[in-house]
Write an enzyme that holds these catalytic residues in place. Structure first.
Site, PDB file in Angstrom:
ATOM      1  N   ARG A   1      27.249 -16.267  43.022  1.00 49.50           N
ATOM      2  CA  ARG A   1      27.988 -15.355  43.902  1.00 49.50           C
ATOM      3  C   ARG A   1      28.055 -15.900  45.327  1.00 49.50           C
ATOM      4  O   ARG A   1      28.662 -15.250  46.192  1.00 49.50           O
ATOM      5  CB  ARG A   1      27.287 -13.996  43.928  1.00 49.50           C
TER       6      ARG A   1
ATOM      7  N   ARG B   1      30.504  -3.492  48.134  1.00 49.95           N
ATOM      8  CA  ARG B   1      30.422  -4.603  47.171  1.00 49.95           C
ATOM      9  C   ARG B   1      31.692  -5.454  47.202  1.00 49.95           C
ATOM     10  O   ARG B   1      31.634  -6.675  47.082  1.00 49.95           O
ATOM     11  CB  ARG B   1      30.169  -4.051  45.753  1.00 49.95           C
TER      12      ARG B   1
ATOM     13  N   ARG C   1      33.097   3.937  35.139  1.00 46.61           N
ATOM     14  CA  ARG C   1      32.358   3.092  34.201  1.00 46.61           C
ATOM     15  C   ARG C   1      31.146   3.814  33.597  1.00 46.61           C
ATOM     16  O   ARG C   1      30.423   4.531  34.286  1.00 46.61           O
ATOM     17  CB  ARG C   1      31.886   1.834  34.943  1.00 46.61           C
TER      18      ARG C   1
ATOM     19  N   LYS D   1      34.328  -7.933  34.203  1.00 43.76           N
ATOM     20  CA  LYS D   1      33.592  -9.148  33.800  1.00 43.76           C
ATOM     21  C   LYS D   1      32.671  -8.889  32.624  1.00 43.76           C
ATOM     22  O   LYS D   1      32.649  -9.635  31.662  1.00 43.76           O
ATOM     23  CB  LYS D   1      32.674  -9.642  34.931  1.00 43.76           C
TER      24      LYS D   1
ATOM     25  N   ARG E   1      25.939   3.688  36.542  1.00 43.29           N
ATOM     26  CA  ARG E   1      25.130   2.868  37.450  1.00 43.29           C
ATOM     27  C   ARG E   1      25.076   3.505  38.830  1.00 43.29           C
ATOM     28  O   ARG E   1      26.063   4.038  39.309  1.00 43.29           O
ATOM     29  CB  ARG E   1      25.760   1.472  37.565  1.00 43.29           C
TER      30      ARG E   1
HETATM   31  P1  AMP Z   1      26.747  -6.674  38.932  1.00 43.37           P
HETATM   32  O1  AMP Z   1      26.142  -5.954  37.777  1.00 43.37           O
HETATM   33  O2  AMP Z   1      27.147  -8.075  38.602  1.00 43.37           O
HETATM   34  O3  AMP Z   1      27.862  -5.891  39.594  1.00 43.37           O
HETATM   35  O4  AMP Z   1      25.592  -6.811  40.042  1.00 43.37           O
HETATM   36  C1  AMP Z   1      24.984  -5.649  40.609  1.00 43.37           C
HETATM   37  C2  AMP Z   1      24.242  -6.043  41.878  1.00 43.37           C
HETATM   38  O5  AMP Z   1      23.187  -6.965  41.568  1.00 43.37           O
HETATM   39  C3  AMP Z   1      25.080  -6.730  42.940  1.00 43.37           C
HETATM   40  O6  AMP Z   1      25.802  -5.811  43.757  1.00 43.37           O
HETATM   41  C4  AMP Z   1      23.987  -7.474  43.723  1.00 43.37           C
HETATM   42  O7  AMP Z   1      23.277  -6.597  44.582  1.00 43.37           O
HETATM   43  C5  AMP Z   1      23.049  -7.922  42.620  1.00 43.37           C
HETATM   44  N1  AMP Z   1      23.398  -9.266  42.085  1.00 43.37           N
HETATM   45  C6  AMP Z   1      23.862  -9.560  40.836  1.00 43.37           C
HETATM   46  N2  AMP Z   1      24.092 -10.877  40.719  1.00 43.37           N
HETATM   47  C7  AMP Z   1      23.769 -11.443  41.908  1.00 43.37           C
HETATM   48  C8  AMP Z   1      23.803 -12.762  42.429  1.00 43.37           C
HETATM   49  N3  AMP Z   1      24.245 -13.808  41.690  1.00 43.37           N
HETATM   50  N4  AMP Z   1      23.396 -12.967  43.700  1.00 43.37           N
HETATM   51  C9  AMP Z   1      22.955 -11.945  44.471  1.00 43.37           C
HETATM   52  N5  AMP Z   1      22.920 -10.673  44.061  1.00 43.37           N
HETATM   53  C10 AMP Z   1      23.322 -10.406  42.790  1.00 43.37           C
END
Ligand code: AMP
Length: 213
Positions: free
Chosen positions: A85, A167, A124, A13, A156
Site C-alpha cells: 500500500r 481511507r 458490505r 478486491k 466491519r
Molecule cells: P483492508 O481490509 O484491505 O481494507 O484493510 C483495512 C485496514 O488495515 C486499512 O485501512 C489499514 O489500516 C490496514 N492495512 C491493511 N493492509 C495494510 C498495508 N499493506 N499497509 C498498512 N496498513 C494496512
C-alpha cells in the site's frame, strides 16, 4: 502466479481475490483480514494496529511487512490483497522476492469511481472465512449467514462513511503512486471495476489466462 490486487477501499478486491483463489487455486492473502484477526485476538501487534485502522490510516510498514513475509515465504503462488500500500512496501516486496529468485507476474488494478466506493463499502457484510457480501448487490442466500461456511456475517468497524473518506484519501496519497511504479515495470493490468461482480471477474480471468499461456 504471483499477483497483487490494487484498488481503493470498497472496490471489491476481497471479493475478486476469493474468486481468483477458487478458480485458479492460488492462495489469497489479505493483510486487512490478518490485521483484523490480530485485533480480535488482542495480540500486542493487533492492539498497535487497531489505533491506525480505526482512523482509516495505514498501519506502520514494519508491522505489515513482517506479516506478509511470514505468509509468502513458503508459497510458490499467491494473491496479495491490500499489500503493498506504499512505495516502500512495494520495494521491500521486490527485494524479498529477488532474494528468493522470484518475481511478480502481474498487478491487477481495479478502477472504481470515488462516488461508488462509499456506497459499496457501507453495504458490505463480511465473514471470518474471507467471504464478502453486499446488502444490495451481492446478498447472502440467508440473511446474516455466510453461504460458504454458515458463519455469522458482520459489518466491519471501519466501513462507515467517515472512516471511508479517510481511507480513500489515504489511498490516493500513499497507494496511487504504485500504479506508475508497476506500469513502468510493465506488469500493470487495469480492469474496469464499475461493473457487476461476474463481469469484473470475467475481465480479470481473461488477463490471468493471457499471463498463464
Ligand atoms: P483492508 O481490509 O484491505 O481494507 O484493510 C483495512 C485496514 O488495515 C486499512 O485501512 C489499514 O489500516 C490496514 N492495512 C491493511 N493492509 C495494510 C498495508 N499493506 N499497509 C498498512 N496498513 C494496512
Amino acid at each position: 502466479m504471483r499477483l497483487i490486487l490494487l484498488a481503493p477501499p470498497g472496490a471489491g478486491k476481497g471479493t475478486q481475490a476469493e474468486l481468483i483463489e477458487e478458480k485458479f487455486g492460488i492462495e489469497h492473502i489479505s493483510t486487512g483480514d490478518l490485521l483484523r484477526e490480530a485485533v480480535e485476538k488482542g495480540t500486542p501487534l493487533g492492539l498497535k494496529a487497531k489505533r491506525f485502522m480505526d482512523k482509516g490510516e495505514l498501519v506502520p510498514d514494519d508491522i505489515v511487512v513482517e506479516i506478509v513475509k511470514n505468509k509468502i515465504r513458503d508459497l510458490k503462488e499467491f494473491i496479495l490483497d491490500g499489500f503493498p500500500r506504499t512505495l516502500e512496501q512495494a520495494k521491500i516486496l521486490d527485494r524479498f522476492l529477488e532474494e528468493n529468485n522470484e518475481k511478480l507476474d502481474a498487478v491487477i488494478e481495479i478502477q472504481v469511481p470515488d462516488e461508488k466506493l462509499v456506497e459499496r463499502s457501507t453495504g458490505r457484510l463480511s465473514c471470518k472465512c474471507g467471504e464478502v457480501y453486499h446488502e444490495i448487490y451481492n446478498p447472502p442466500r440467508l440473511e446474516g449467514i455466510c453461504d460458504r461456511c454458515g458463519g455469522k456475517l458482520y459489518k466491519r468497524e471501519d466501513d462507515n462513511p467517515e472512516t471511508m473518506y479517510s481511507r480513500i484519501k489515504t489511498y490516493k496519497m500513499k497507494t496511487l503512486p504504485l500504479i506508475k511504479y508497476y506500469f513502468q515495470k510493465g506488469i500493470l493490468r487495469t480492469i474496469n471495476g464499475d461493473q457487476d461482480i461476474e463481469r469484473v471477474f470475467w475481465d480479470i480471468e481473461k488477463e490471468l489466462n493471457k499471463i498463464k499461456s
